[in-house]
Design a protein around this motif. Structure first.
Motif, short mmCIF file in Angstrom:
data_model
loop_
_atom_site.label_atom_id
_atom_site.label_comp_id
_atom_site.label_asym_id
_atom_site.label_seq_id
_atom_site.Cartn_x
_atom_site.Cartn_y
_atom_site.Cartn_z
N ILE A 74 0.95 -1.17 -0.14
CA ILE A 74 -0.09 -0.21 -0.04
C ILE A 74 0.97 1.14 0.04
CG2 ILE A 74 -0.10 -0.03 2.43
CD1 ILE A 74 -3.01 0.99 2.14
N THR A 75 0.52 2.42 -0.58
CA THR A 75 1.07 3.74 -0.18
C THR A 75 0.84 4.57 0.65
OG1 THR A 75 1.45 3.71 -3.08
CG2 THR A 75 1.67 5.56 -1.83
N LEU A 76 1.40 5.00 1.40
CA LEU A 76 1.17 5.71 2.63
C LEU A 76 0.38 7.12 2.00
CD1 LEU A 76 1.67 6.30 5.55
CD2 LEU A 76 3.47 7.64 5.21
N PRO A 77 -0.69 7.31 2.58
CA PRO A 77 -1.41 8.35 2.26
C PRO A 77 -0.82 9.70 2.52
CG PRO A 77 -2.76 6.84 3.47
CD PRO A 77 -1.41 6.48 3.81
N GLU A 78 -1.00 10.81 1.66
CA GLU A 78 -0.39 12.15 1.93
C GLU A 78 -1.02 12.63 3.32
OE1 GLU A 78 1.93 13.48 0.28
OE2 GLU A 78 1.92 12.56 -1.61
N LYS A 79 -0.45 13.81 3.90
CA LYS A 79 -0.85 14.28 5.10
C LYS A 79 -2.06 15.26 4.66
CE LYS A 79 2.47 15.23 8.89
NZ LYS A 79 3.64 16.10 9.29
#
Length: 228
Positions: free
Chosen positions: A172-177
């Motif tokens: 999974i890709t870490l979501p943006e802040k």
């Protein structure tokens, strides 16, 4: 170790020689990386090579209270694998010594996401593009699988082709802040990068949060054109 951070570093950089030893913060880049890792309550392990050119990194790590592991010069994946085995790590976050203003809170968020059942958490898209806020979170199991059948002298600096060949990997890709992340190039590869990063250090401080650094750059959009 609750949040292991593998600081991947060598002195044999080609584009900017010995960049990890350049003056930064209270000492040099690698000392600063160790200090910033501790500042965010991550557990630093300096993961370097067996090459004699990296002996100095061992001295610096010992002086600054970081754990040390040494492995193959070119094969980063095997270095990670052997480090995980040595310290009995189930997972870790990769901290690149090229990224002096990483966001430790995001790194912990990435590790916590990994522990929900993933094999690998990619950096945010903005970090991947050069903002250098966060690295990869990986399980030791997936690193072990990625090392199957590869030669010990192989250059694995670019890790994802070796990991993504594994069938059934959960990633999974870490979501943006935020909804509109601000992207400036804050990774250290070239001389121009160094002058930008040093200037930010002088103005914002070596341990400044990424929020404060990004706020400064938003107010001074011409500033990051030093290396753009």
């Amino acid at each position: 170790m609750k949040y292991p951070g593998l600081i991947t570093v060598r002195t044999s950089s080609r584009r900017l020689p010995n960049k990890c030893l350049l003056p930064f913060g209270e000492d040099n880049v690698i000392t600063h990386i160790i200090s910033r890792t501790k500042h965010y309550n991550l557990d630093p392990i300096v993961c370097t090579s067996n090459d004699p050119t990296d002996d100095i990194l061992v001295e610096i790590a010992e002086k600054n209270g970081a754990l040390i592991f040494r492995g193959p010069l070119e094969n980063k994946l095997m270095r990670w694998r052997d480090c995980c085995n040595y310290y009995k790590l189930k997972d870790f976050h990769s901290i690149d010594a090229d990224d002096p203003f990483f966001d430790g809170d995001l790194m912990i968020e990435s590790l916590e996401l990994l522990r929900k059942g993933y094999d690998m958490v990619y950096p945010t898209e903005s970090s991947h593009k050069g903002s250098a806020t966060v690295g990869f979170s990986l399980t030791s199991k997936i690193i072990d699988e990625a090392c199957n059948g590869i030669d010990g002298n192989l250059d694995t600096e670019v890790i994802w082709p070796f990991i993504e060949k594994i069938n059934g990997i959960k990633k999974i890709t870490l979501p943006e802040k935020g909804k509109n992340p601000y992207v400036a190039r804050l990774t250290l590869d070239y001389e121009e990068d160094y002058w930008l990063l040093k200037s930010i250090e002088r103005i914002c401080g070596a341990l400044a949060s990424r929020d404060s650094i990004d706020a400064f750059l938003i107010k001074n959009p011409d500033f990051f054109k030093i290396n753009w």
